[in-house]
Each structure stands twice: as structure tokens, then as C-alpha cells.
Design a protein around this motif. Structure first.
Motif, short mmCIF file in Angstrom:
data_model
loop_
_atom_site.label_atom_id
_atom_site.label_comp_id
_atom_site.label_asym_id
_atom_site.label_seq_id
_atom_site.Cartn_x
_atom_site.Cartn_y
_atom_site.Cartn_z
N GLU A 18 64.90 12.93 71.25
CA GLU A 18 64.18 12.27 72.34
C GLU A 18 65.19 11.60 73.29
O GLU A 18 65.04 11.64 74.51
CB GLU A 18 63.23 11.21 71.78
N ASP A 37 61.35 7.55 80.48
CA ASP A 37 60.50 7.73 79.29
C ASP A 37 61.34 8.07 78.07
O ASP A 37 61.17 7.49 76.99
CB ASP A 37 59.54 8.92 79.50
N GLU A 38 62.23 9.05 78.25
CA GLU A 38 62.95 9.55 77.07
C GLU A 38 64.00 8.57 76.57
O GLU A 38 64.27 8.52 75.37
CB GLU A 38 63.59 10.91 77.38
N HIS A 57 61.93 6.42 74.47
CA HIS A 57 61.53 7.04 73.20
C HIS A 57 62.68 7.07 72.20
O HIS A 57 62.47 6.91 71.00
CB HIS A 57 61.03 8.47 73.45
N GLN A 79 62.21 4.65 68.89
CA GLN A 79 62.16 5.36 67.60
C GLN A 79 63.42 5.14 66.77
O GLN A 79 63.48 5.58 65.62
CB GLN A 79 61.90 6.85 67.83
N ILE A 127 54.24 6.69 72.68
CA ILE A 127 55.11 7.76 73.16
C ILE A 127 54.29 8.88 73.79
O ILE A 127 54.63 9.42 74.86
CB ILE A 127 55.97 8.30 71.99
#
Lengths: 507, 120
Positions: free
Chosen positions: A104, A133-134, A137, A141, A227
Motif C-alpha cells: 500500500e 491515500d496510499e 494506508h 496499516q 481504507i
């Protein structure tokens, strides 16, 4: 202060662009990085993302999501929620964190490449949000499993996995290098955001979040849901890209890119999601089988989407549909057998009740796969656990890097030969698990020819000592990190799927 | 639509669709989304998102706007028009309620009723 409606200013602001005077467009968008040269620059002006968002809205939404998700984490930080989870579910989340967290983060490189080398201003704008976004993420995470390390040390594989040569990581890393780390912007839009995300992971994340809530893992459910709502947005970069290709006579190139990555997505999905849905998720919380999920959401919904653009099913569609009945079952046997080589505890998932479910969902499962588990169960009950552990390495495919399990396909009646497919390129021999993997390789061998599979590395002397102990050390797995049967073999003694007997008490 | 053109189906109890709720029901070959809008108005639309056919009932319904869970597409359930993107519309069925029951009118043309919108 009066504000204009978004629709009154959005397109104008979004489409702000440059007219190049002292550099050529080719210099600004080199084909190796952009991949958009098949369509003239004016053709890209039509690129229009369906779902629109402003930076103000984006920030508001993300802050709200982070606040909610981190609050849930904080609320459960001192609880015994994790300890009470089903052992199979713990394997689901450990496998997920190790295989997905760093990809991600790496996906932010892919999104950023579209954000810089996407040919349309609108596309670059959308991809910039995708980049953010990534990054989020990757970070969230890594942080959530960090909080689990005191309860499950292997939660640190969220960070560690991608810095090892574990065979699962070799497969996932080779795939994602192909898909977005070492790919051009156009191919990333079609292969990452459309094929993988729209086709597979976005809807799977929806289901996974719901499953997490059902099994009581509210923390993971909240995380995945947070997510997924990002992915739901940025996955939509593929459709306008396909439309521009199709409208400019380049549909065949789009078809090729999707055919390439649909198969690769299927392979990794079968490995990670197939096992999770059909073997690791507690029986009473399974809402559908993996095959049913693929049939409902990939075969029906997703293929309708790409056919809306005049694209066809990939040429290997029949082989793909056929594999739904056997491929991931064979991979599951392999992962369980080679359990010391993974960082989670594979759940055999073959208690008597689970076998009834498997036979119902996959008629013929007992005949094809159950008989292997019969022998394994006999060995467990006979005190011969050693007979259920690996002594050698399997053959692996030089494209997907997963074990070649064609023998199971023959037994399932899907394949005529168990022999791996072969190809010689510049004097080196390559083995493949399937026609599509061989086709992907041979279409552009320069993309893949230099990669060494785990077996190639073993034979080249990169793994010392050249035995299973050396392999495990090469993979970064200390004895304490190596996978064990998730239920302590409760399934072999008639243990129920969840909540009673030995299973509930084992890690 | 006149009664000759639609078949009225008794689809749900009014008390099962609270104000602010959306509920999916099957009516013959059609999957229908019942929406009880803030203020009390009842509406009936196609239940699958026109984009990727994901069940709209799984989305979030807030202040009359439904956000599809699959790709965040937003629909004004007072009109059926999409808000984001702005060029899509849900198929709308006629509906009414008695004091206890909700009825939906299905066109008597022997086909499923839904719109479809491409995402690009």
C-alpha cells in the motif's frame, strides 16, 4: 462568505494546464514513465473522473476517517479483544498485514507516477489524492499491527515482511513491481486502479470489513472500512482512461493490459483471499464461499464494467472460471504443508463440519482434496507430525512465483497434464504454472527475464546451507516466527470450527 | 403511470422502513430500494447502483443523500438524480403507502427496470 458550488468552478480549476514552449511534450511525458503516447495530447483532454472531490472536501473526509478509526483503536487498546479472536481469523489479519501494508505504501509511488506523468490535468489531480491515500494506508496499516506486537510478535511483519525474501513476499513483490512500482502511468491506471482495485480488492475490502465486525474484530473492521472508502474513490481512475483509449482507437492496448493483470490479480487473490475466505474465516461467519464471491462480484459485476467499454473477457476466461473450483484449494494444501515458511499460522480448516461446507460449496472437494487431508489427519493422530512437514522446495512458476500445482488441476479434471509449461529465453529455461502466466512472460520477456525465483536462487547457491534450515533463515523466519497449525491440529481430532474444544484456546 | 401500465405490489410493512431508512426488497425480477425520506416522503428506486450494480442499501443514507459503499457515488433520493457524478439517475418506481403497507408499481413490460451509467 458566499461560496460557489463545486460544479461552478471545479472543471476550470482542475484543468489548469501548461502550454510547453521550451521543452517538448515528449520530454515532459517520456513514454517509459507516462505510457500515454498512443493517444495524442488533445485526446487526453476528454479524461474526466466520474467521482469528483475538492481538496477541502478531501481533507475534511480524511480527518473524519482518521479520527473515527484511531478512536476505535484507542478504545480497544487495553481490551482482550485480540486474545479472544478465532485463531484462523488471527491468521487472516497477520497474513494481510505482512503482504499488504508495504505494497500500500509502495502504491503511493504508482499513484504519484500518475500524478506526475498522467497526460490529463484531471487525471493528475485525481492521482494526487490517490497518492495521499496510499501514504495513509501504508502508515495506518503499519501502526495498527504495531499495537498488537505485545500480544503477537509477528504483527511486526507488517513492516518486516517486505524486507525479507519470504516466498510469499517474493511473489507479492514481483507482482507489485510489475503492476505499479516499475510501471508507466497509463498501465498503472488500467492494471492497478481498474483491474486490481475495481475488479478485486475494493469489493473484497467491503466484505472483509463486514466479516471482521462479525467475528468481533472491531479494530480491524474499522481499519479496513476506512481504507476501502479511499479505494472506492481512487480506483475510479481506470474507467476514464479506458474510455480515452477506446475513443482513440487504442482499445486493443487496453485489452492487453487488462488481460495481463487480470490473471496476475487472480493469482494473488486466490492465494491471499481464497485461503482466508474458505479456510481461515470461522465457519459460522462465512457468508459466501470464495468461488461465490468471484462469481458474483468479479465475473458478473466487474466484467460488465469492462464490457461497457467494448472490451472482451480475457482470452483465458474459461481457464480462469475452471480454476475457481480447484486452484486455491491446491495452494492452501501447499501453504499449510510449508507452514514453517510463512509468518502466520495456517488454519487447516478441515474439521468435519468444515469439510461438509467445503463439499457443499465445491462438489467433489472430498474426492480431490479431502483424501490428502485424510492422510495428513492419519499422520497427525498417529503421532507422525514430521511426516506432514516439508523436506524440499516445490517447483515455482517463473511469472507468478507461486508453487506449480498443476497435478491438482489434473485430479480435478481441469487440466490434461501435470507437467509445468516451459519456455527458453536467451538460453535460460523458465517454468510456468499455466498458459496465461507463460503468455504474460512471453509477450514482454524483457520485463521478467532477469528475476530469480526462490528455486533459482537456491540452485544458484544464494541460500546457504542448502537445506530447509537455510531456506527458512533466508526467508527471515526464526523458529518463533515460523507458522504452525493454527488450532494445534484440533481439526484432526474432530475439533469444531470455532468456539469449543481445543480450537478456541489455541493461538 | 396509470394502474393499467403498472402492477402494484405490496412490498413491505410501513413500520419496517423507518424515516431515514432505506430497505431493499425483491419484486418479481426487480430489486427495489425503498427510501423513507426525512420528512416522511416515500420513494422507490432501482436497488443496484447504476455504476457497478452494488446494492445501494449497503451505503450510507444521510440527510436524503445516499452514498454507495462501492465507489462513493452520491444520489439525491428525493429525485433519484446523482450528485457525484452529476450525470446519472436512478430508475424510479411509483410508490404509495397505506396506514400499514407500502406498495410499489412495477411496469407491466416484462423486463427488469434499471439505469446503468459508465464510470468514464
Amino acid at each position: 462568505m458566499p461560496k460557489l458550488a463545486r460544479s461552478d468552478w471545479y472543471d476550470l480549476a482542475r484543468d489548469t494546464n501548461w502550454s510547453f514552449r521550451y521543452v517538448s511534450e515528449q520530454d515532459v511525458f517520456p513514454e517509459e514513465l507516462s505510457g500515454t503516447g498512443r493517444v495524442p495530447s488533445e485526446g487526453w483532454l476528454a479524461w474526466d473522473e466520474p467521482y469528483k472531490i475538492t481538496y477541502r472536501e478531501y481533507v475534511h473526509n480524511q480527518v473524519t476517517k482518521d479520527t473515527t478509526t484511531y478512536s476505535v483503536k484507542n478504545a480497544f487498546a487495553r481490551s482482550t479483544l485480540f486474545e479472544k479472536l478465532d485463531p484462523g481469523w488471527k491468521s487472516v489479519i497477520l497474513a494481510h498485514y505482512g503482504a499488504i501494508t508495504m505494497p500500500e505504501y509502495l502504491a503511493s509511488i504508482g499513484e504519484a507516477r500518475m500524478g506526475r506523468f498522467g497526460r490529463a490535468a484531471a487525471w493528475r489531480n485525481t492521482a494526487t489524492f490517490g497518492t495521499l491515500d496510499e501514504v495513509r494506508h501504508g502508515q495506518i496499516q503499519a501502526f495498527f499491527p504495531y499495537g498488537l506486537i505485545g500480544k503477537e510478535p509477528r504483527a511486526d511483519w507488517a513492516l518486516k515482511a517486505f524486507h525479507t525474501n519470504d516466498w510469499i513476499v517474493l511473489a507479492v513483490r514481483q507482482l507489485f513491481d510489475d503492476m505499479f512500482v516499475a510501471n508507466d502511468a497509463l498501465s498503472i491506471a488500467l492494471q492497478l486502479t481498474f483491474t486490481l482495485e475495481t475488479g478485486f480488492t475494493n469489493l473484497q475490502f467491503l466484505g472483509m470489513a463486514a466479516d471482521a465486525i462479525k467475528v468481533g474484530d472491531l479494530e480491524f473492521g474499522s481499519l479496513i472500512s476506512s481504507i476501502q472508502t479511499d479505494e472506492a474513490r481512487h480506483a475510479q481512475q481506470g474507467e476514464p482512461t479506458i474510455k480515452v483509449l477506446a475513443d482513440n482507437g487504442q482499445k486493443d492496448w487496453g485489452q492487453f493490459l487488462i488481460d495481463h493483470m487480470f490473471w496476475r490479480s487472480w493469482r494473488v487473490f486466490a492465494l491471499l483471499t481464497g485461503l482466508s475466505m474458505d479456510y481461515y474465516t470461522p465457519l459460522e461467519h462465512r457468508t459466501m464461499s470464495f468461488k461465490e464471491f468471484i462469481e458474483d462480484w468479479v465475473i458478473k459485476q466487474f466484467s460488465d464494467q469492462f464490457r461497457d467499454f467494448g472490451l472482451e473477457h480475457p482470452w483465458y476466461w474459461d481457464e480462469f472460471v475452471s480454476e475457481l473450483t480447484w486452484y486455491h484449494h491446491a495452494i492452501h494444501l501447499g501453504v499449510w504443508n510449508w507452514r514453517p515458511t510463512v509468518w502466520w499460522n495456517p488454519d487447516a480448516g478441515v474439521s468435519p463440519e468444515e469439510r461438509v461446507w467445503l463439499e457443499e460449496k465445491y462438489p467433489g472437494w472430498n474426492r480431490t482434496f479431502g483424501r490428502y487431508w485424510d492422510v495428513i489427519g492419519d499422520n497427525i493422530r498417529g503421532g507422525k507430525v514430521e511426516a506432514t512437514l516439508p523436506e524440499t522446495l516445490p517447483m515455482v512458476c517463473n511469472l507468478c512465483q507461486l508453487p506449480i500445482v498443476r497435478a491438482a488441476g489434473v485430479q480435478a479434471g481441469a487440466l490434461a497434464s501435470a507437467a509445468p509449461l516451459r519456455h527458453t529465453h536467451e538460453g535460460r529455461n523458465y517454468l510456468f504454472c499455466s498458459e496465461p502466466c507463460k503468455w504474460i512472460f512471453t509477450q514482454r520477456p524483457e520485463r521478467f527475464a532477469g528475476h530469480l525465483s526462490l528455486v533459482d536462487r537456491f540452485l544458484a547457491g544464494a541460500i546457504t546451507p542448502p537445506d530447509l534450515g537455510g531456506v527458512l533463515a533466508y526467508m527471515g523466519l526464526s523458529p518463533a516466527e515460523q507458522g504452525q497449525d493454527a488450532t494445534g491440529y484440533a481439526w484432526a481430532y474432530g475439533g469444531t470450527a470455532n468456539g469449543s474444544g481445543a480450537r478456541a484456546g489455541r493461538r | 403511470m396509470s394502474s393499467a401500465e403498472v402492477a402494484w405490489a405490496d412490498v413491505a410493512a410501513l413500520e419496517d422502513v423507518w424515516e431515514g431508512d432505506v430497505v431493499e426488497v425483491d419484486v418479481g425480477a426487480d430489486r427495489v430500494l425503498l427510501a423513507h425520506l426525512p420528512g416522511g416522503q416515500l420513494k422507490a428506486y432501482q436497488a443496484a447502483c447504476p455504476h457497478s450494480e452494488f446494492p445501494l442499501a449497503a451505503g450510507a443514507f444521510d440527510e436524503g443523500v445516499l452514498t454507495c459503499a462501492a465507489h462513493n457515488w452520491e444520489f439525491d433520493l428525493a429525485t433519484g438524480e446523482s450528485l457525484n457524478p452529476s450525470d446519472c439517475r436512478l430508475y424510479s418506481f411509483p410508490t404509495f403507502a397505506t396506514t400499514e403497507r407500502i406498495f410499489v408499481g412495477i411496469p407491466r413490460d416484462g423486463r427488469r427496470h434499471y439505469n446503468r451509467c459508465r464510470g468514464g
